[in-house]
Design an enzyme around this catalytic site. Structure first.
Site, short mmCIF file in Angstrom:
data_model
loop_
_atom_site.label_atom_id
_atom_site.label_comp_id
_atom_site.label_asym_id
_atom_site.label_seq_id
_atom_site.Cartn_x
_atom_site.Cartn_y
_atom_site.Cartn_z
N GLU A 59 -3.31 1.75 1.71
CA GLU A 59 -3.87 1.89 3.05
C GLU A 59 -3.95 0.55 3.77
O GLU A 59 -3.75 0.48 5.00
CB GLU A 59 -5.26 2.53 2.97
CG GLU A 59 -5.27 3.99 2.54
CD GLU A 59 -5.14 4.17 1.03
OE1 GLU A 59 -4.97 5.31 0.58
OE2 GLU A 59 -5.19 3.15 0.30
N ARG A 268 1.12 1.79 -11.67
CA ARG A 268 0.28 1.90 -10.47
C ARG A 268 -0.97 1.05 -10.57
O ARG A 268 -1.39 0.44 -9.59
CB ARG A 268 -0.10 3.38 -10.27
CG ARG A 268 -1.05 3.65 -9.11
CD ARG A 268 -0.36 3.49 -7.79
NE ARG A 268 -1.22 3.90 -6.68
CZ ARG A 268 -0.88 3.80 -5.40
NH1 ARG A 268 0.30 3.31 -5.07
NH2 ARG A 268 -1.69 4.21 -4.45
N PRO A 334 7.51 7.37 -0.67
CA PRO A 334 8.87 6.91 -0.99
C PRO A 334 9.54 6.10 0.11
O PRO A 334 10.70 5.71 -0.02
CB PRO A 334 9.62 8.24 -1.17
CG PRO A 334 8.98 9.14 -0.16
CD PRO A 334 7.51 8.73 -0.11
N LEU A 335 8.82 5.84 1.20
CA LEU A 335 9.49 5.30 2.37
C LEU A 335 9.87 3.82 2.24
O LEU A 335 10.82 3.37 2.89
CB LEU A 335 8.62 5.52 3.62
CG LEU A 335 8.45 7.00 3.99
CD1 LEU A 335 7.50 7.14 5.16
CD2 LEU A 335 9.80 7.64 4.30
N GLU A 336 9.15 3.06 1.43
CA GLU A 336 9.57 1.68 1.22
C GLU A 336 10.90 1.63 0.48
O GLU A 336 11.73 0.76 0.74
CB GLU A 336 8.50 0.91 0.46
CG GLU A 336 7.29 0.58 1.32
CD GLU A 336 6.21 -0.15 0.56
OE1 GLU A 336 6.17 -0.03 -0.69
OE2 GLU A 336 5.40 -0.84 1.19
#
Length: 423
Positions: A59, A268, A334-336
C-alpha cells in the site's frame, strides 16, 4: 449499538493483541518500537497534515506517486503516513526520508482514535485500498474530517463477510466521503454495503500506472549480467509458507530439462527468509543469498532476502510466478511483472486481484497453473518456445498500457476534496 458492541469486543481482545505484538517482535524487533503510537500517543508534526494510511509495503508503494503529487501541489501542507507494519514504516523512510512524517495507526478503540485525532488534527484522511475501521471513520465524521477510500477493492469473499455484520459494517461505508474503486464489481459491492452511489467512482487501479525508472532498469541489467545473460531465469514473487515447497519442486523438475535454469525466490515475509533458505538446502539446491552478497552465477536458487527490491528483480527474469495463489491467500498484484512485459503464471487463488488476473488472462498475458507439475510444464514450454514467451509478455505489457490513467483521476479527486477541507 453495533459499534459499541464492536468496541467492547476490541477492549476485551486488547490483551491478545498485545500478546500478538510481543510474539511478532521476537522475530521482527520493529514491532517493539514506538509501541505507544498504537495507543494514540503521538506527537504532531505540522498543522493539519494530509494523512495517508497505508497498511504495509504494498500500500505504501501504491500511495507513493499520489503522495509525491500532493506534496508538489500543496507544499505548505505537511504529510503524515501511517502504517500497521514495521516493514511498511521502513518503506516510508526509504521512499521519503524526512520529507513526510510516519506514525503507527492507533488501535480502533474510541479513546485511542480520539487521542490520535486530537493531537494530529488532520485536514483529510486518504485510506489505501480496504482498511476501513468503524471507530476511526466515525470519529473523523464527527470532526468533519473528509475520509477517502483510494484505489479501493473489495473481493466477493470480503463483501460476504462484511454483510454478516451489517449493523456494524454499513455505517462506516455510509460515512465515507468518496470511494475511488478499482473496478465496477468493487463499486457494486461497496454500494451493497451501504456506500452512497453518488460517492462511488470507478477510477481503475493506480497500480496500472507503474513506471519503471532508469535506476531500476540499470540495476536489473547489472544483476542479469552477473547471473549470466543466456540462462533461463524465472522469479517466484511474494511466496508464502506452504507454497515455497511446491515452487522448489517445480524448479527441480525444470532443472531436469534446463540444468542452467535459475529461480529467483522472493518470500513475502522477511521473518521467513531463514526458514526458506533451509527448505532450499533440504532439496540439495545450490543457493545464493542476496543479503549476503553471494554470487548468483553458479547458483540454482537466488534467495532475494532483502526488502523493497521486488520491482527491480522482475527485470532479471523471463517469466514470473505470483505467490499466494497456489494456496488460498488470494494472490498478489501481478502488474509490476506485467510492467516489465513478463508473462505471468499464477495458481487458481487470485480473489484479491480477480479483475486484474481476468483481464491479463483474457488478453493472453498470463496463464493459470494448478500445482507444481503444471507450473514446471508451463515454465518448460516458455523456455523452449521463446517467441511464445515474448508474445505473452508483450500482451501483459499491453494490458498495463491500456489501463493507465487511474492515478490522474485519483489525484484530481483527492485535490478537489482536499481544497474544500482547507476552507
Amino acid at each position: 449499538m453495533g459499534r459499541w458492541l464492536y468496541s467492547l469486543c476490541l477492549y476485551l481482545a486488547l490483551p491478545c493483541a498485545l500478546a500478538f505484538l510481543g510474539y511478532r517482535s521476537l522475530r521482527e524487533p520493529g514491532y517493539r518500537s514506538n509501541l505507544r503510537q498504537r495507543f494514540g500517543h503521538v506527537k504532531p508534526d505540522g498543522e493539519e497534515p494530509i494523512w495517508v494510511h497505508a497498511v504495509s509495503v504494498g500500500e505504501v508503494l501504491a500511495a507513493a506517486p499520489m503522495v509525491r503529487r500532493l506534496m508538489a501541489r500543496f507544499p505548505e501542507r505537511p504529510v503524515l503516513i501511517t502504517t500497521v507494519t514495521p516493514t511498511g514504516a521502513d518503506r516510508v523512510r526509504d521512499l521519503f526520508g524526512e520529507e513526510v512524517a510516519h506514525r503507527y495507526v492507533p488501535y480502533d478503540l474510541p479513546h485511542m482514535v480520539n487521542r490520535f485525532l486530537s493531537r494530529v488534527q488532520p485536514s483529510i484522511l486518504v485510506i489505501m485500498e480496504t482498511e476501513v475501521w468503524p471507530n476511526l471513520v466515525h470519529a473523523c465524521d464527527d470532526r468533519g474530517i473528509p475520509v477517502i477510500l483510494a484505489n479501493a477493492r473489495l473481493s466477493e469473499k470480503s463483501a460476504t463477510g462484511y454483510s454478516r455484520f451489517a449493523p456494524l459494517a454499513l455505517p462506516p461505508f455510509q460515512k465515507l466521503d468518496w470511494i475511488a474503486a478499482q473496478a465496477e464489481a468493487d463499486a457494486e459491492r461497496f454500494v451493497s454495503l451501504g456506500a452512497r452511489p453518488e460517492r462511488v467512482t470507478v477510477t481503475g487501479s493506480i497500480k496500472y500506472d507503474v513506471r519503471i525508472g532508469n535506476q531500476a532498469r540499470a540495476a536489473a541489467a547489472g544483476l542479469r549480467e552477473l547471473i549470466g545473460g543466456e540462462r533461463p531465469v524465472w522469479i517466484a514473487a511474494s511466496t508464502h509458507d506452504g507454497e515455497e515447497g511446491l515452487v522448489l519442486d517445480a524448479h527441480c523438475r525444470l532443472l531436469e530439462q534446463y540444468p542452467e535454469a535459475l529461480l529467483v525466490l522472493v518470500p513475502r515475509h522477511p521473518e521467513r527468509f531463514d526458514a526458506v533458505a533451509r527448505l532450499v538446502a533440504d532439496r540439495g539446491l545450490v543457493t545464493a543469498r542476496r543479503a549476503s552478497g553471494d554470487d548468483p552465477a553458479g547458483a540454482q536458487v537466488y534467495l532475494a532476502d532483502t526488502m523493497g527490491e521486488l520491482p527491480m528483480l522482475f527485470g532479471c527474469a523471463q517469466a514470473a510466478f505470483m505467490g499466494g495463489s497456489l494456496i488460498a491467500r488470494g494472490g498478489h498484484n501481478p502488474l509490476e511483472a506485467a510492467a516489465w512485459s513478463l508473462p505471468v503464471l499464477s495458481g487458481p487463488h487470485v480473489f484479491n486481484f480477480s479483475s486484474v488476473y481476468q483481464q491479463l488472462s483474457t488478453e493472453g498475458g498470463m496463464s493459470f497453473v494448478i500445482g507444481r507439475d503444471d507450473l514446471a510444464r508451463e515454465l518448460g514450454y516458455f523456455f523452449g518456445h521463446p517467441q511464445v514467451r515474448r508474445v505473452a509478455g508483450t500482451r501483459a505489457g499491453a494490458v498495463m498500457d491500456a489501463n493507465q490513467g487511474a492515478l490522474d483521476q485519483l489525484y484530481e479527486g483527492v485535490c478537489w476534496r482536499l481544497a474544500g477541507s482547507f476552507v
